[in-house]
Design a protein around this motif. Structure first.
Motif, PDB file in Angstrom:
ATOM      1  N   LEU A 266     -23.419 -47.178 -23.731  1.00 51.21           N
ATOM      2  CA  LEU A 266     -21.981 -46.900 -23.791  1.00 51.21           C
ATOM      3  C   LEU A 266     -21.321 -47.812 -24.817  1.00 51.21           C
ATOM      4  O   LEU A 266     -20.310 -47.456 -25.427  1.00 51.21           O
ATOM      5  CB  LEU A 266     -21.333 -47.116 -22.415  1.00 51.21           C
ATOM      6  CG  LEU A 266     -21.566 -46.028 -21.367  1.00 51.21           C
ATOM      7  CD1 LEU A 266     -21.026 -46.466 -20.021  1.00 51.21           C
ATOM      8  CD2 LEU A 266     -20.918 -44.715 -21.795  1.00 51.21           C
ATOM      9  N   ASP A 267     -21.908 -48.992 -24.989  1.00 56.98           N
ATOM     10  CA  ASP A 267     -21.332 -49.946 -25.941  1.00 56.98           C
ATOM     11  C   ASP A 267     -21.518 -49.521 -27.389  1.00 56.98           C
ATOM     12  O   ASP A 267     -20.931 -50.120 -28.283  1.00 56.98           O
ATOM     13  CB  ASP A 267     -21.958 -51.334 -25.739  1.00 56.98           C
ATOM     14  CG  ASP A 267     -21.609 -51.916 -24.373  1.00 56.98           C
ATOM     15  OD1 ASP A 267     -20.580 -51.502 -23.810  1.00 56.98           O
ATOM     16  OD2 ASP A 267     -22.374 -52.757 -23.874  1.00 56.98           O
ATOM     17  N   THR A 268     -22.360 -48.521 -27.619  1.00 60.41           N
ATOM     18  CA  THR A 268     -22.628 -48.118 -29.006  1.00 60.41           C
ATOM     19  C   THR A 268     -21.804 -46.913 -29.431  1.00 60.41           C
ATOM     20  O   THR A 268     -21.942 -46.438 -30.547  1.00 60.41           O
ATOM     21  CB  THR A 268     -24.111 -47.755 -29.193  1.00 60.41           C
ATOM     22  OG1 THR A 268     -24.369 -46.521 -28.471  1.00 60.41           O
ATOM     23  CG2 THR A 268     -25.022 -48.845 -28.674  1.00 60.41           C
ATOM     24  N   ILE A 269     -21.009 -46.370 -28.520  1.00 67.43           N
ATOM     25  CA  ILE A 269     -20.281 -45.146 -28.873  1.00 67.43           C
ATOM     26  C   ILE A 269     -18.779 -45.341 -28.768  1.00 67.43           C
ATOM     27  O   ILE A 269     -18.293 -46.205 -28.047  1.00 67.43           O
ATOM     28  CB  ILE A 269     -20.731 -43.949 -28.006  1.00 67.43           C
ATOM     29  CG1 ILE A 269     -20.716 -44.292 -26.522  1.00 67.43           C
ATOM     30  CG2 ILE A 269     -22.119 -43.489 -28.449  1.00 67.43           C
ATOM     31  CD1 ILE A 269     -21.236 -43.191 -25.615  1.00 67.43           C
ATOM     32  N   LYS A 666     -18.179 -39.980 -31.233  1.00 61.95           N
ATOM     33  CA  LYS A 666     -16.782 -40.240 -30.892  1.00 61.95           C
ATOM     34  C   LYS A 666     -16.307 -39.146 -29.953  1.00 61.95           C
ATOM     35  O   LYS A 666     -16.573 -37.962 -30.193  1.00 61.95           O
ATOM     36  CB  LYS A 666     -15.911 -40.250 -32.149  1.00 61.95           C
ATOM     37  CG  LYS A 666     -14.448 -40.587 -31.877  1.00 61.95           C
ATOM     38  CD  LYS A 666     -13.663 -40.596 -33.184  1.00 61.95           C
ATOM     39  CE  LYS A 666     -12.167 -40.676 -32.949  1.00 61.95           C
ATOM     40  NZ  LYS A 666     -11.704 -42.009 -32.558  1.00 61.95           N
ATOM     41  N   LEU A 667     -15.626 -39.537 -28.910  1.00 63.98           N
ATOM     42  CA  LEU A 667     -15.151 -38.560 -27.940  1.00 63.98           C
ATOM     43  C   LEU A 667     -13.690 -38.822 -27.620  1.00 63.98           C
ATOM     44  O   LEU A 667     -13.285 -39.965 -27.414  1.00 63.98           O
ATOM     45  CB  LEU A 667     -15.983 -38.646 -26.663  1.00 63.98           C
ATOM     46  CG  LEU A 667     -15.642 -37.588 -25.629  1.00 63.98           C
ATOM     47  CD1 LEU A 667     -16.903 -36.961 -25.081  1.00 63.98           C
ATOM     48  CD2 LEU A 667     -14.814 -38.137 -24.509  1.00 63.98           C
ATOM     49  N   VAL A 668     -12.912 -37.762 -27.617  1.00 66.15           N
ATOM     50  CA  VAL A 668     -11.492 -37.890 -27.305  1.00 66.15           C
ATOM     51  C   VAL A 668     -11.147 -36.892 -26.207  1.00 66.15           C
ATOM     52  O   VAL A 668     -11.544 -35.733 -26.273  1.00 66.15           O
ATOM     53  CB  VAL A 668     -10.628 -37.624 -28.560  1.00 66.15           C
ATOM     54  CG1 VAL A 668      -9.155 -37.546 -28.202  1.00 66.15           C
ATOM     55  CG2 VAL A 668     -10.865 -38.697 -29.604  1.00 66.15           C
ATOM     56  N   ASN A 669     -10.454 -37.367 -25.200  1.00 65.32           N
ATOM     57  CA  ASN A 669      -9.977 -36.483 -24.134  1.00 65.32           C
ATOM     58  C   ASN A 669      -8.575 -36.023 -24.439  1.00 65.32           C
ATOM     59  O   ASN A 669      -7.684 -36.861 -24.579  1.00 65.32           O
ATOM     60  CB  ASN A 669      -9.942 -37.223 -22.797  1.00 65.32           C
ATOM     61  CG  ASN A 669     -11.324 -37.481 -22.258  1.00 65.32           C
ATOM     62  OD1 ASN A 669     -11.701 -38.601 -21.983  1.00 65.32           O
ATOM     63  ND2 ASN A 669     -12.109 -36.437 -22.118  1.00 65.32           N
ATOM     64  N   GLN A 670      -8.372 -34.718 -24.510  1.00 63.41           N
ATOM     65  CA  GLN A 670      -6.990 -34.272 -24.674  1.00 63.41           C
ATOM     66  C   GLN A 670      -6.296 -34.386 -23.331  1.00 63.41           C
ATOM     67  O   GLN A 670      -6.941 -34.279 -22.290  1.00 63.41           O
ATOM     68  CB  GLN A 670      -6.916 -32.851 -25.225  1.00 63.41           C
ATOM     69  CG  GLN A 670      -6.973 -31.739 -24.197  1.00 63.41           C
ATOM     70  CD  GLN A 670      -8.364 -31.131 -24.126  1.00 63.41           C
ATOM     71  OE1 GLN A 670      -9.316 -31.712 -24.581  1.00 63.41           O
ATOM     72  NE2 GLN A 670      -8.457 -29.956 -23.550  1.00 63.41           N
TER      73      GLN A 670
END
Length: 936
Positions: A266-269, A666-670
């Motif tokens: 998790l620390d790498t993303i 990379k992940l973004v929650n709308q």
RNA sequence: GCCGGUGUGGCGAAAUGGCAGACGCAUUGGACUUAAAAUCCAAGGGGCCUUUAAAAGCCCGUGCCGGUUCGAGUCCGGCCACCGGCACCA
């Protein structure tokens, strides 16, 4: 709002048809032929070629969470994320990337099956109809998906590979020495595995996909078992039906073996901290010690797990979970009846009852005693269902003085409570004190930790336990193995058959890869059988094979298909492999193309479009983007889909099938979009906004623009139809900047008399006379370049709302211009294009035809660069404050030095009165910003 | 209970520690129109003082209390409220 601002109803279908015909948004894989005339080939000089990975421009993989195509169709929440990714996809194409932006369907799922149970209609029919409706809706929004890569998890050509991935998992084990998944063939059998049967049993016990006979979450209403993650407060996540625990033979996936890596990586993303926290909590790593307690008068030992070995001296009793193996053996005859009764009581309790009645502790004394290893004291052994069989060892040492649950239990059953930790603050009551402090009353015949801090005490006692062979440092996880089978029809069948060995024991075997896909059988009745067998068991012809082996009748959960779909997009039509090696390494790999490297080493002082492009890409390159570059979706998948997909990806990575250890860089929650009443949208509240209605009235461009203008993507925000009207008006203003008013009136008249919508009528329109191919004024250039700067920076930061407001500022200003130079209006359309592509395309083509040019592809036109030198002001207004309070504004030369600024500030009209008769103690001058005068 | 997030006009929101409220909605006034719609222009956080009216001026203002700083919506400490997640995980 009655009058139509501009003819979006003609423009939008026109350009959508054009994009579809031209295949504008098709992404090219390495080695694929780029057709002559395709604008991507034209932009990158690759027309008619078969570029290799190194000849293609840098990749950008931008992914939406694919939807479950429900019967209800899209709601306005879906397109929020889709619009954001579409804007970025279009922006990246303009910047020169090879953009992969696909869409598909997570189409296995319960609603279609439940409909089938009711009506007998095959779920495939329902599913296909829903997909058709979703496709229509999504296409009407003008998203730039590469539809040639569309996938559906229900497509046999897709789930063939889902089954294949399952077989990879099935045929692997986790090697603790290498900390990796490895082929099952590398398992070394212990020497006592001397028969084939024993070897097979041993191998099967090591597989990453294994069969377990454990208690599972059974939902009678749904007729299926559920994963822990699918049970909320003792009820099914889908439908909210009660869930009970029931022992059943089920397929499990050994996700727990990857717990440490799932946590560490998790620390790498680049995910939001809150999302990472949710995953961390779910994985639930805790460090402590395993401690062995001898049972008085028995050979048996009971191992417990504790995070607080420093409280060992305070362990005054012990608790086993009701399901604990040794309970029967340990229970004294006198207590047998009571223990039995309690075990029955506990096993009949649903999780819901356990949770709701949590406040009231229950339990029974077994009659047996354990020996506390630190002081040799005899402590009673109880059973209670507040101790979970599935966590740790299923047994605990109870330290009532310093554990809330043990404290409650001890109070209820009058068990002794002994203080062993002194709180740092002497006023704090030690009873029920669970934080760290100083050990007290902790001295035994062989070991003492009295007087030590909690941290020191833990270390010392753990070392002592290890030395004596009484225990050892242990790490536990909350994460459980993934219950992977469902008693459903509408899911992937397992490519597994069951056989009997010579001794008559059942064992399982994988079907050969060559037999995939394994299709589900045809059925008339989709219900589970009366005796709880899955629906597939009804198809006896299908289940029973000629060699008397029988098929597995469970199916995979819905998560299976979504665990790897992002990989299938890379090479969606590949019939030989789940994804081609070259395609995988190009789209998921981190290596930049040599072509790009060569380009980026070029230098240039003037800010041109090409230079700018390189700068942006350099920036991206610096951040190295392994895997999916950007993944956008809702928070509801924080621990389910996203954890499962990471797990599968790691297995595939270990086995050498994919390049990266993590799938989504990379992940973004709308954020959620609420109804106009500020409540969550729901049918029962009647506040659901249907995109179809919005599109009909305002068009796709206004809809897209509004979704982005509402506020930051990640925020929860309420829908407001007035707000749509606002951005719709903005698009109308843009339209009128470009289109001649008289011609527009003529067009409208022609339209009202036309029998049907007719895109050819658009030809009546002519360009606004104010647009001319003349030199732009300094002010005009400045306005444009300020806008380019803001929009570009905001797109990089995903600040869509402020990018739109910057364009509004430019349009408001352009409205006041007598002439609107081509050199300003043209780049403006490029800025607008990612947001409102249809109207931008229409005006772009008009602009070019009027000025006698063939319009280049707007999609692949190089993103405009801003020239910082044009933004420099010769004179600026800066605030002057006295003692931090604003007193005046003065105009000064931009490059004025500190002395000049101070002098100007002191003599400013409104400042003088504040200085009279006082001593100036200090003057703070920040060039180009402000002056602050501090007086006594 | 634990973890995470968010608190700014009537509303959605903006503001590298440096003019709080950009942009938009709603509102009000004006232009255009026979009229309306649409469009265009303008006003606009609260209060005080003065005035026919306005302008100008002054004070207060980013959930609450305190701190750092020449200067805090922004940084630090302590609270409060709301939203989301987890919750008998030893």
């Amino acid at each position: 709002m009655s009058r139509r601002q501009y003819p979006f109803h003609l423009i939008e279908p026109k350009w959508q048809a054009k994009w579809e015909m031209e295949q504008t948004f098709r992404a090219f894989n390495p080695g694929e032929s780029v057709p002559n005339g395709h604008p991507f080939g034209t932009r990158h000089s690759l027309a008619g070629k078969n570029p290799s990975a190194t000849e293609l421009p840098p990749k950008f993989y931008i992914l939406d969470m694919f939807p479950y195509p429900s019967g209800a169709g899209l709601h306005v929440g879906h397109p929020e994320g889709y619009t954001a990714t579409d804007i970025l996809s279009r922006y990246r194409r303009a910047c020169g990337c090879n953009v992969l932006h696909p869409m598909g369907w997570d189409s296995f799922g319960l609603p279609a099956e439940q409909y089938a149970v009711k009506t007998g209609q095959h779920p495939r029919k329902t599913t296909d109809e829903n997909i058709a409706n979703f496709t229509r809706q999504i296409k009407s929004l003008g998203f730039s998906y590469d539809w040639s890569r569309e996938v559906a998890t229900t497509d046999p050509e897709y789930f063939r590979w889902t089954q294949w991935v399952f077989l990879q998992i099935y045929n692997s084990w986790f090697n603790p020495e290498t900390n990796r998944a490895e082929p099952i063939s590398t398992v070394k059998h212990p020497t006592d595995c001397d028969t084939d049967q024993k070897k097979r049993a041993y191998r099967d016990s090591k597989r990453l996909a294994f069969v377990s006979e454990a208690p599972v979450n059974w939902c009678p209403e749904l007729g299926t078992v559920l994963a822990n993650e699918e049970v909320i407060d003792g009820k099914s996540e889908v439908g909210g039906f009660p869930v009970i625990r029931k022992p059943m033979r089920q397929w499990m996936l050994r996700i727990t073996a990857f717990a440490e890596r799932l946590l560490a990586d998790l620390d790498t993303i680049d995910w939001s901290e809150s999302l990472k926290e949710m995953q961390r909590n779910w994985i639930g790593r805790s460090e402590g010690a395993g401690v062995d307690f001898q049972v008085d008068g028995h050979a048996a030992k009971i191992r417990v797990f504790t995070t607080r070995p420093d409280t060992l001296f305070g362990a005054t009793y012990m608790v086993l979970s009701p399901e604990y193996k040794l309970v029967k053996e340990l229970t004294t005859p006198g207590q047998a009846a009571a223990v039995n009764k309690y075990q029955e009581f506990a096993s009949g309790r649903s999780d819901l009852e356990r949770t709701e009645l949590a406040k009231e502790k229950t339990g029974v004394f077994t009659g047996a005693y354990a020996i506390n290893p630190v002081n040799g004291e005899k402590i009673p052994i109880w059973i209670a269902d507040y101790v979970l069989a599935s966590y740790g060892t299923g047994a605990i040492m109870a330290v009532p003085a310093h554990d809330t649950r043990d404290f409650e239990f001890a109070q209820k059953f009058n068990l002794p409570i002994v203080q062993v930790v002194q709180p740092p603050d002497s006023k704090t009551d030690w009873q029920g004190f669970v934080d760290e402090g100083t050990s007290v009353n902790s001295t035994g015949p062989e070991i003492s930790i009295t007087g030590l801090s909690t941290t020191e005490a833990k270390k010392k006692i753990t070392a002592w336990l290890e030395e004596k062979g009484l225990g050892k440092k242990t790490i536990n996880f909350k994460l459980r193995d993934w219950l992977f089978s469902r008693q459903r029809y509408w899911g992937e069948p397992f490519p597994i058959i069951w056989k009997r060995d010579a001794a008559g024991n059942l064992y399982h075997e994988a079907l050969p890869e060559s037999t995939l896909p394994l299709l589900p059988p045809a059925l008339d009745d989709y219900k589970p059988t009366a005796d709880g067998q899955p629906p597939l068991a009804r198809a006896t012809d299908w289940v029973n094979l000629p060699d008397s082996s029988i098929r597995e009748t469970n199916t995979m959960p819905q998560w299976a298909g979504s665990c790897w779909y992002y990989l299938r997009y890379l090479d969606a039509k590949n019939a030989q492999s789940f994804v081609g090696k070259e395609a995988e390494s190009y789209w998921m790999g981190t290596s930049a193309s040599p072509k790009f490297k060569a380009q980026s080493s070029k230098s240039g002082d003037i800010a041109t479009a090409a230079n700018f492009e390189l700068e942006t890409l350099n920036f991206e390159l610096g951040k190295a983007t392994p895997g999916v570059d950007l993944y956008v979706g809702g928070t509801e998948h924080a621990v389910l889909h996203l954890l499962y997909a990471r797990f599968w990806h790691k297995v595939l990575h270990d086995l050498g099938h994919v390049s990266t250890p993590e799938p989504f860089f990379k992940l973004v929650n709308q954020g959620l979009i609420l109804g106009e009443d500020g409540q969550k949208m729901s049918k029962s509240r009647g506040n659901v906004v249907n995109p179809d209605d919005v599109l009909k009235e305002f068009g796709a461009d206004a809809f897209r623009l509004y979704e982005m203008f509402m506020g930051p993507l990640q925020d929860t925000k309420p829908w407001n139809t007035r707000g749509v009207e606002g951005v719709y008006r903005f698009l109308g203003r843009v339209w009128r900047l470009f289109v001649d008013e008289k011609a527009e009136t003529a067009f409208e008249q022609a339209e009202t008399t036309a029998p049907a919508p007719n895109a050819e009528l658009l030809d009546i329109l002519v360009l606004n006379g104010a647009i001319a191919d003349v030199a732009a004024s300094a002010a005009q250039l400045k306005a444009l370049h300020a806008c380019i700067k803001k929009v570009t920076e905001d797109l990089d930061g995903m600040r869509f709302n402020t990018a739109i407001s910057a364009m509004m500022v430019l349009v408001n200003e352009a409205n006041t211009w007598q002439t609107r130079p081509l050199s300003v209006m043209r780049p403006f359309l490029q800025l607008l294009a990612p947001f409102a592509p249809h109207v931008a395309e229409e005006l772009w083509s008009r602009l070019h035809s009027t000025f006698g040019q063939t319009a280049p592809s707007l999609t692949y036109a190089p993103w405009p660069a801003f020239d910082p030198s044009l933004l420099v002001e010769s004179e600026i207004e800066i605030p002057i404050s006295v003692n931090g309070k604003l007193r005046d504004l003065i105009r000064v030369a931009t490059d004025a030095d500190n002395a000049t600024l101070e002098a100007a500030a002191r003599s400013a009209e409104k400042v003088k009165p504040y200085l009279e008769g006082r001593t100036v103690k200090k003057v703070i001058v920040v060039p180009r910003k402000m002056v602050n005068i501090v007086v006594a």
